[in-house]
Design a protein around this motif. Structure first.
Motif, PDB file in Angstrom:
ATOM      1  N   ARG A 147      40.308  84.250  58.439  1.00  0.00           N
ATOM      2  CA  ARG A 147      41.101  83.063  58.105  1.00  0.00           C
ATOM      3  C   ARG A 147      40.305  82.072  57.274  1.00  0.00           C
ATOM      4  NH1 ARG A 147      45.662  81.617  62.477  1.00  0.00           N
ATOM      5  NH2 ARG A 147      46.337  80.490  60.602  1.00  0.00           N
ATOM      6  N   LEU A 148      39.006  81.955  57.544  1.00  0.00           N
ATOM      7  CA  LEU A 148      38.167  81.024  56.797  1.00  0.00           C
ATOM      8  C   LEU A 148      38.020  81.467  55.343  1.00  0.00           C
ATOM      9  CD1 LEU A 148      36.327  78.567  56.728  1.00  0.00           C
ATOM     10  CD2 LEU A 148      34.476  79.994  57.595  1.00  0.00           C
ATOM     11  N   VAL A 149      37.744  82.749  55.134  1.00  0.00           N
ATOM     12  CA  VAL A 149      37.615  83.264  53.770  1.00  0.00           C
ATOM     13  C   VAL A 149      38.946  83.145  53.036  1.00  0.00           C
ATOM     14  CG1 VAL A 149      37.197  85.327  52.381  1.00  0.00           C
ATOM     15  CG2 VAL A 149      35.700  84.795  54.312  1.00  0.00           C
ATOM     16  N   ILE A 170      32.434  76.604  43.754  1.00  0.00           N
ATOM     17  CA  ILE A 170      31.579  76.112  44.830  1.00  0.00           C
ATOM     18  C   ILE A 170      30.755  74.919  44.358  1.00  0.00           C
ATOM     19  CG2 ILE A 170      29.548  76.694  46.224  1.00  0.00           C
ATOM     20  CD1 ILE A 170      30.736  79.485  46.561  1.00  0.00           C
ATOM     21  N   ARG A 171      30.331  74.951  43.097  1.00  0.00           N
ATOM     22  CA  ARG A 171      29.542  73.839  42.558  1.00  0.00           C
ATOM     23  C   ARG A 171      30.396  72.600  42.330  1.00  0.00           C
ATOM     24  NH1 ARG A 171      27.287  77.922  39.238  1.00  0.00           N
ATOM     25  NH2 ARG A 171      28.567  77.197  37.503  1.00  0.00           N
ATOM     26  N   THR A 172      31.664  72.778  41.947  1.00  0.00           N
ATOM     27  CA  THR A 172      32.481  71.647  41.514  1.00  0.00           C
ATOM     28  C   THR A 172      33.444  71.126  42.577  1.00  0.00           C
ATOM     29  OG1 THR A 172      34.118  73.182  40.563  1.00  0.00           O
ATOM     30  CG2 THR A 172      32.370  72.381  39.104  1.00  0.00           C
ATOM     31  N   ASP A 173      33.806  71.957  43.540  1.00  0.00           N
ATOM     32  CA  ASP A 173      34.761  71.546  44.568  1.00  0.00           C
ATOM     33  C   ASP A 173      34.025  71.373  45.900  1.00  0.00           C
ATOM     34  OD1 ASP A 173      36.734  71.307  46.532  1.00  0.00           O
ATOM     35  OD2 ASP A 173      38.145  72.567  45.440  1.00  0.00           O
ATOM     36  N   PRO A 174      33.867  70.132  46.374  1.00  0.00           N
ATOM     37  CA  PRO A 174      33.115  69.916  47.617  1.00  0.00           C
ATOM     38  C   PRO A 174      33.769  70.554  48.839  1.00  0.00           C
ATOM     39  CG  PRO A 174      34.173  67.890  46.889  1.00  0.00           C
ATOM     40  CD  PRO A 174      34.322  68.867  45.782  1.00  0.00           C
ATOM     41  N   VAL A 175      35.083  70.714  48.822  1.00  0.00           N
ATOM     42  CA  VAL A 175      35.752  71.357  49.954  1.00  0.00           C
ATOM     43  C   VAL A 175      35.380  72.832  50.013  1.00  0.00           C
ATOM     44  CG1 VAL A 175      37.974  71.982  50.969  1.00  0.00           C
ATOM     45  CG2 VAL A 175      37.671  69.716  49.947  1.00  0.00           C
ATOM     46  N   VAL A 176      35.476  73.520  48.882  1.00  0.00           N
ATOM     47  CA  VAL A 176      35.110  74.934  48.838  1.00  0.00           C
ATOM     48  C   VAL A 176      33.634  75.106  49.166  1.00  0.00           C
ATOM     49  CG1 VAL A 176      34.966  76.992  47.369  1.00  0.00           C
ATOM     50  CG2 VAL A 176      36.944  75.479  47.185  1.00  0.00           C
ATOM     51  N   ARG A 177      32.802  74.177  48.715  1.00  0.00           N
ATOM     52  CA  ARG A 177      31.368  74.256  49.002  1.00  0.00           C
ATOM     53  C   ARG A 177      31.120  74.196  50.512  1.00  0.00           C
ATOM     54  NH1 ARG A 177      29.925  71.094  45.391  1.00  0.00           N
ATOM     55  NH2 ARG A 177      29.805  69.103  46.477  1.00  0.00           N
ATOM     56  N   ARG A 178      31.833  73.342  51.201  1.00  0.00           N
ATOM     57  CA  ARG A 178      31.665  73.256  52.654  1.00  0.00           C
ATOM     58  C   ARG A 178      32.272  74.463  53.364  1.00  0.00           C
ATOM     59  NH1 ARG A 178      31.001  68.645  50.457  1.00  0.00           N
ATOM     60  NH2 ARG A 178      29.716  67.017  51.414  1.00  0.00           N
ATOM     61  N   LEU A 179      33.363  74.989  52.841  1.00  0.00           N
ATOM     62  CA  LEU A 179      33.933  76.201  53.433  1.00  0.00           C
ATOM     63  C   LEU A 179      32.971  77.378  53.258  1.00  0.00           C
ATOM     64  CD1 LEU A 179      37.690  75.953  52.370  1.00  0.00           C
ATOM     65  CD2 LEU A 179      36.622  75.269  54.523  1.00  0.00           C
ATOM     66  N   ALA A 180      32.289  77.423  52.109  1.00  0.00           N
ATOM     67  CA  ALA A 180      31.294  78.475  51.894  1.00  0.00           C
ATOM     68  C   ALA A 180      30.122  78.319  52.863  1.00  0.00           C
ATOM     69  CB  ALA A 180      30.797  78.438  50.442  1.00  0.00           C
ATOM     70  N   HIS A 181      29.728  77.086  53.109  1.00  0.00           N
ATOM     71  CA  HIS A 181      28.655  76.835  54.078  1.00  0.00           C
ATOM     72  C   HIS A 181      29.091  77.263  55.477  1.00  0.00           C
ATOM     73  CE1 HIS A 181      25.903  73.712  56.251  1.00  0.00           C
ATOM     74  NE2 HIS A 181      25.411  74.934  56.317  1.00  0.00           N
TER      75      HIS A 181
END
Length: 205
Positions: A147-149, A170-181
């Protein structure tokens, strides 16, 4: 992916992770290094999800920062003038106040995101207690990763699913960056559990 849909998905992921953490925590005992490491990562994961839900749109954040900066400069200048300081004193006080505000910005920003994320996602979920014996990676954690991916990919957009595009998002969208983390923490936790179960299988006669 709309903000409401993202929050629904993150709420579901939080609940699954909480259930998985409860199951792993019940099985963790003294000396279980891999289990303790998995628990640490799973506990940290919830905070990352909350912060992801609390992200503020860039234009809104820029306006808020601009407004706060303006208020700080005006108030500090007024205080310096009331104290009878000259032009140099007003500039010094205003500059010091501005630098202090900018230095506190990242800390204050994170506090705002966490508070807003908790408001959007609600309180931490109550986990379902699992068995005290861990024989496989909890199904809750595997479902949480799916579900997270899925949420991260939908947030990035169907046109950005190639590796180069995802790295850029991931570099430009802070939400996606945190989801990747969050996904990294979840993968590390699952890997720790796999190592623990592998050690158990080696010890079996």
């Amino acid at each position: 992916m709309s903000g409401r849909a993202l929050h629904t998905e993150l709420t579901a992921v939080r609940a699954l992770v909480a259930d998985g953490l409860a199951e792993v925590g019940d099985a963790a005992g003294a000396g279980q290094v891999w289990l303790r490491s998995a628990c640490t990562r799973l506990a940290s994961l919830d905070g990352v999800l909350v912060e992801a839900a609390g992200m503020i749109a860039t234009p809104v954040w820029v306006m808020a920062v601009t407004a706060v900066t303006f208020v700080v400069v005006v108030l500090s200048a007024a205080v310096a003038e009331a104290l009878g300081l000259g032009v140099a004193g007003v500039l010094a006080v205003s500059g010091t106040a501005l630098l202090g505000t900018l230095a506190a910005g990242p800390w204050a920003g994170r506090r705002v995101r966490v508070a807003l994320g908790r408001r959007r996602l609600g309180p931490a979920p109550s986990p379902v207690r699992g068995s005290a014996t861990l024989t496989e990676v909890p199904e809750h954690l595997l479902r949480a990763r799916v579900r997270l991916v899925s949420a991260a990919l939908r947030r990035a957009g169907a046109d950005h699913w190639t590796a180069p595009h995802l790295r850029r998002v991931i570099r430009t969208d802070p939400v996606v960056r945190r989801l990747a983390h969050a996904d990294l923490l979840l993968c590390q936790a699952i890997d720790c559990l796999d190592r623990h179960l592998g050690d158990l299988r080696k010890d079996m006669p």
